[in-house]
Enzyme design. Structure first.
Site, PDB file in Angstrom:
ATOM      1  CB  CYS A  29      -0.909  -0.046   1.230  1.00  0.00           C
ATOM      2  SG  CYS A  29      -1.692   1.503   1.656  1.00  0.00           S
ATOM      3  CB  CYS A  32       0.478   1.652   4.159  1.00  0.00           C
ATOM      4  SG  CYS A  32      -1.240   1.110   4.066  1.00  0.00           S
TER       5      CYS A  32
END
Length: 114
Positions: A29, A32
């Site tokens: 991600c 993230c």
């Protein structure tokens, strides 16, 4: 930040009477990865008031579905096994937004633990 990598570890972490904020994320991600550089500072800043745990959505099986996590990174605050408040959307999160959420979570937690 302790890493949660099984449904059992997740259940144990959210049962704490202390305010626990689960950070749902994944290695793949990009949003993230965006928060990774500043999260250690945020964790240290709040360490006396709450516990942050990292939940790898790929490692915890159905936990993400059970918790209705639709976008990552997502932040969900728990105490005594109950969800208090969440910061879940598919947008990139800034340090300021994360700290605002943690402050809100603390306010909710303190309002029920007076």
């Amino acid at each position: 930040m302790d890493k949660i990598s099984s449904p059992a570890e997740f259940q144990v972490s959210i049962q704490s009477p202390r305010l626990t904020v689960a950070v749902f994320k994944a290695d793949w991600c990009s949003d993230c990865k965006f928060i990774d550089p500043f999260m250690p500072d945020v964790e240290q800043e709040y360490s006396d008031r709450l516990t942050l745990v990292e939940v790898d959505v790929d490692a915890v099986g159905d936990v993400s579905q059970e918790q209705n996590i639709l976008g990552i990174p997502s932040f969900v605050a728990y105490t005594d096994g109950r969800e208090l408040v969440r910061f879940v959307n598919k947008l990139r999160k800034s340090r300021e937004e994360i700290e605002n959420f943690l402050n809100t979570a603390l306010d909710v937690y303190l309002s029920i633990h007076k």
